[in-house]
Design a protein around this motif. Structure first.
Motif, mmCIF file in Angstrom:
data_model
loop_
_atom_site.group_PDB
_atom_site.id
_atom_site.type_symbol
_atom_site.label_atom_id
_atom_site.label_comp_id
_atom_site.label_asym_id
_atom_site.label_seq_id
_atom_site.Cartn_x
_atom_site.Cartn_y
_atom_site.Cartn_z
ATOM 1 N N GLY A 126 25.984 19.801 -40.190
ATOM 2 C CA GLY A 126 26.984 19.388 -39.416
ATOM 3 C C GLY A 126 28.240 18.369 -39.814
ATOM 4 O O GLY A 126 29.015 17.917 -39.191
ATOM 5 N N THR A 127 27.965 18.026 -41.190
ATOM 6 C CA THR A 127 29.005 17.005 -41.701
ATOM 7 C C THR A 127 30.271 17.797 -41.891
ATOM 8 O O THR A 127 30.202 18.790 -42.651
ATOM 9 N N THR B 252 26.102 22.417 -34.936
ATOM 10 C CA THR B 252 27.489 22.879 -34.965
ATOM 11 C C THR B 252 27.768 22.705 -36.630
ATOM 12 O O THR B 252 27.759 21.707 -37.114
ATOM 13 N N ARG B 253 28.298 23.623 -37.236
ATOM 14 C CA ARG B 253 28.642 23.764 -38.661
ATOM 15 C C ARG B 253 29.818 22.733 -38.865
ATOM 16 O O ARG B 253 30.774 22.657 -37.925
ATOM 17 N N GLY B 254 29.786 21.971 -39.772
ATOM 18 C CA GLY B 254 30.823 21.226 -40.277
ATOM 19 C C GLY B 254 32.085 21.722 -40.588
ATOM 20 O O GLY B 254 32.142 22.857 -40.851
ATOM 21 N N LEU B 255 33.280 21.110 -40.654
ATOM 22 C CA LEU B 255 34.374 21.649 -41.115
ATOM 23 C C LEU B 255 34.711 21.212 -42.414
ATOM 24 O O LEU B 255 34.658 20.250 -42.870
ATOM 25 N N TYR B 256 35.340 22.342 -43.255
ATOM 26 C CA TYR B 256 35.565 22.125 -44.709
ATOM 27 C C TYR B 256 37.055 21.987 -44.910
ATOM 28 O O TYR B 256 37.816 22.888 -44.643
ATOM 29 N N ILE B 257 37.792 20.798 -45.167
ATOM 30 C CA ILE B 257 39.119 20.454 -45.262
ATOM 31 C C ILE B 257 39.360 20.283 -46.807
ATOM 32 O O ILE B 257 38.614 19.487 -47.413
ATOM 33 N N ALA B 258 40.312 21.006 -47.437
ATOM 34 C CA ALA B 258 40.673 20.855 -48.778
ATOM 35 C C ALA B 258 42.235 20.102 -48.606
ATOM 36 O O ALA B 258 42.977 20.662 -47.985
ATOM 37 N N LEU B 259 42.310 19.171 -49.676
ATOM 38 C CA LEU B 259 43.587 18.398 -49.694
ATOM 39 C C LEU B 259 43.981 18.847 -50.996
ATOM 40 O O LEU B 259 43.617 18.770 -51.954
ATOM 41 N N ASP C 51 30.165 12.786 -38.945
ATOM 42 C CA ASP C 51 29.725 12.655 -40.190
ATOM 43 C C ASP C 51 30.573 13.247 -41.331
ATOM 44 O O ASP C 51 31.165 14.197 -40.941
ATOM 45 N N VAL C 52 31.137 12.379 -42.404
ATOM 46 C CA VAL C 52 32.123 13.037 -43.271
ATOM 47 C C VAL C 52 31.716 12.652 -44.540
ATOM 48 O O VAL C 52 30.972 11.444 -45.052
#
Length: 203
Positions: free
Chosen positions: A89-90, A2-9, A34-35
């Motif tokens: 998946g990270t 599963t592809r990881g999620l890309y979160i921008a602050l 994993d992050v």
């Protein structure tokens, strides 16, 4: 995989992005993911050198030079670090992203949001944040929090007011991707709010 999620602050100076990133990392890891934490500009050898030119010097940098240097550093980071992590998946939490360029150079420097988006898109391809957490804080309060402003952070209240207004416009135009979070809350509450949205979206 599963592809990881890309979160921008995102947000103006002094909203606490790096502190929130650390707290958010803990929540993501507690959930078993994993992050990876990254920052813009930077995160690669060339990106760190560009960061020095952009932020850590008193040199005069023309607005379009600034925009293109940010874009160059970001393209390298996306190719070498962010995209491989996501494919593995990270989850990636980024202290700033392309949305900073849209707000700071597109709005603050008056280069145009669409114009700045256009020069960033080729280098990013599909590596675009899945979720942008806009940490909203009064510009004056953010400036008061700054201890050692960088070259851009020291550009003045009028400039940062334009940046803040542009961020708000980006949030209004794309509410599915850009969510506004009250950065005046305690850091733990800010991180928890972002985590809840991210967890819901990632399924």
């Amino acid at each position: 995989m599963t592809r990881g999620l890309y979160i921008a602050l995102e947000g103006v100076e002094g909203v606490g992005k790096s502190t929130v990133a650390a707290a958010l990392q803990d929540l993501i890891e507690e959930a078993g993911h994993d992050v990876l934490i990254v920052r813009e500009p930077g995160g690669t050898p060339s990106g760190e050198r560009i960061r020095h030119v952009l932020l850590d010097t008193d040199d005069e940098v023309a607005p379009w030079t600034e925009a293109l240097l940010f874009s160059a550093a970001r393209a390298q980071l996306a190719r070498d670090v962010v995209e491989p992590a996501l494919e593995a998946g990270t989850w990636v939490v980024s202290d700033r992203s392309v949305y900073s360029s849209l707000a700071y150079q597109g709005g603050g420097r008056r280069l145009g949001v669409a114009e700045v988006r256009a020069v960033n898109e080729p280098g990013l391809g599909k590596t675009w944040p899945d979720l942008v957490a806009l940490l909203r804080l009064d510009v004056g309060e953010g400036l008061a929090r700054q201890e050692d402003p960088d070259r851009i952070g020291a550009a003045g209240r009028e400039f940062l007011d334009l940046v803040a207004a542009t961020f708000e416009g980006l949030a209004a135009a794309d509410p599915e991707r850009v969510v506004v979070i009250d950065a005046a809350m305690p850091v733990a509450d800010v991180a928890a709010a972002i985590w809840k949205i991210a967890a819901d979206r990632h399924g």
